[in-house]
Design an enzyme around this catalytic site. Sequence first.
Site, PDB file in Angstrom:
ATOM      1  N   ASP A  72      11.882 -26.834  51.648  1.00  0.00           N
ATOM      2  CA  ASP A  72      12.144 -26.674  53.086  1.00  0.00           C
ATOM      3  C   ASP A  72      11.079 -25.800  53.754  1.00  0.00           C
ATOM      4  OD1 ASP A  72      14.416 -28.244  53.346  1.00  0.00           O
ATOM      5  OD2 ASP A  72      15.779 -26.611  52.869  1.00  0.00           O
ATOM      6  N   ALA A 101      19.103 -16.451  61.648  1.00  0.00           N
ATOM      7  CA  ALA A 101      18.995 -15.704  60.396  1.00  0.00           C
ATOM      8  C   ALA A 101      19.786 -16.375  59.283  1.00  0.00           C
ATOM      9  CB  ALA A 101      19.484 -14.265  60.602  1.00  0.00           C
ATOM     10  N   LYS A 108      23.172 -25.549  48.795  1.00  0.00           N
ATOM     11  CA  LYS A 108      21.815 -25.104  48.460  1.00  0.00           C
ATOM     12  C   LYS A 108      21.777 -23.792  47.670  1.00  0.00           C
ATOM     13  CE  LYS A 108      19.318 -27.392  52.219  1.00  0.00           C
ATOM     14  NZ  LYS A 108      18.276 -27.216  53.244  1.00  0.00           N
ATOM     15  N   ASN A 122      16.631 -27.004  47.415  1.00  0.00           N
ATOM     16  CA  ASN A 122      16.909 -28.281  48.084  1.00  0.00           C
ATOM     17  C   ASN A 122      16.390 -29.476  47.295  1.00  0.00           C
ATOM     18  OD1 ASN A 122      14.095 -28.117  48.660  1.00  0.00           O
ATOM     19  ND2 ASN A 122      14.397 -29.355  50.499  1.00  0.00           N
ATOM     20  N   ASN A 158      18.731 -12.690  66.442  1.00  0.00           N
ATOM     21  CA  ASN A 158      19.930 -13.400  66.023  1.00  0.00           C
ATOM     22  C   ASN A 158      21.127 -12.840  66.769  1.00  0.00           C
ATOM     23  OD1 ASN A 158      21.021 -15.422  64.173  1.00  0.00           O
ATOM     24  ND2 ASN A 158      22.150 -13.728  63.251  1.00  0.00           N
ATOM     25  N   ARG A 159      22.136 -13.672  66.987  1.00  0.00           N
ATOM     26  CA  ARG A 159      23.342 -13.193  67.672  1.00  0.00           C
ATOM     27  C   ARG A 159      24.005 -12.073  66.869  1.00  0.00           C
ATOM     28  NH1 ARG A 159      26.119 -18.768  70.063  1.00  0.00           N
ATOM     29  NH2 ARG A 159      24.555 -19.124  71.688  1.00  0.00           N
ATOM     30  N   THR A 160      24.041 -12.240  65.537  1.00  0.00           N
ATOM     31  CA  THR A 160      24.571 -11.195  64.660  1.00  0.00           C
ATOM     32  C   THR A 160      23.389 -10.438  64.076  1.00  0.00           C
ATOM     33  OG1 THR A 160      26.357 -12.716  64.088  1.00  0.00           O
ATOM     34  CG2 THR A 160      26.140 -10.735  62.737  1.00  0.00           C
TER      35      THR A 160
END
Length: 275
Positions: A101, A126, A65, A86, A149-151
């Site tokens: 999207d 993210a 993408k 997309n 977000n985890r990161t």
Amino acid sequence: MKKYVVIGDPIKHSMSPAMHNDLFQHYGLDANYERYHIKRGMLEQGLMGLRDRNVNGFNVTVPHKTDIIPFLDELDPLSKAIGAVNTVVCENGKWIGYNTDGNGYLQALKKQIPDLSEQKVLIIGAGGAARGIYFTLAYDGVKWIDICNRTMEKAIALKEECPFAVDTKILSIHEAEKRLGEYSLVIQTTSIGMSPNIVESPLEVDNINKDAFVSDIIYNPLQTKMLTCAKEKGANIQNGIDMFVFQGALAFEKWQGFFPDTERMRASVLRQLGG
């Protein structure tokens, strides 16, 4: 006959061909849609093959993408801001890139919540999907969108790169779990909970507001663990089928010049999922 394809790696799982070919038959269009496998790292060679086939348009899925952008002649403003495409329209020798999207998600969401302007939103994740949804909601005028977000560095970068005015705080997963009751709309954009890993959840929803609306872009399974738990707490829920349908409908509209029957498309996807 007009020719359309979807490119990606992997691509065998894509439900787009059945959905679009059903529409072509329904509307009596002389057109065909198929999968076209382009491996990661082989995009330039794959696109040369696509040009040789004189396709009229194509969809782009993971992992191409973003990488496809240098090979396009034009980009619409939203896909340029998001940095991902997309849907490609091929006309008069030009390839024009769009991103349906975010708008597909927005249209699906507005079926449930017509006025989003006063919603306090939490986006989980993210990555590419979060980026498209975050930018599109901000562009549409949503005022408060927090990201967890985890990161956290990825979430901070996403906030900093958004070109549209929006009030955003960056939270850890733990912070988001504690503050979940503050949000009227929670949007899950990661792949956590997707089949076959259906027992996983990106965060615990113990503190969800019972009047909240919880949306997960995953559609296989039809109800993720997170949605199941949110529903048990009294929240209204939405899976990812409508986003998939509406992004496909917007692509169809760009290729054919009219908006298709989304209920028919939805039924086609459910048939493929065996539900």
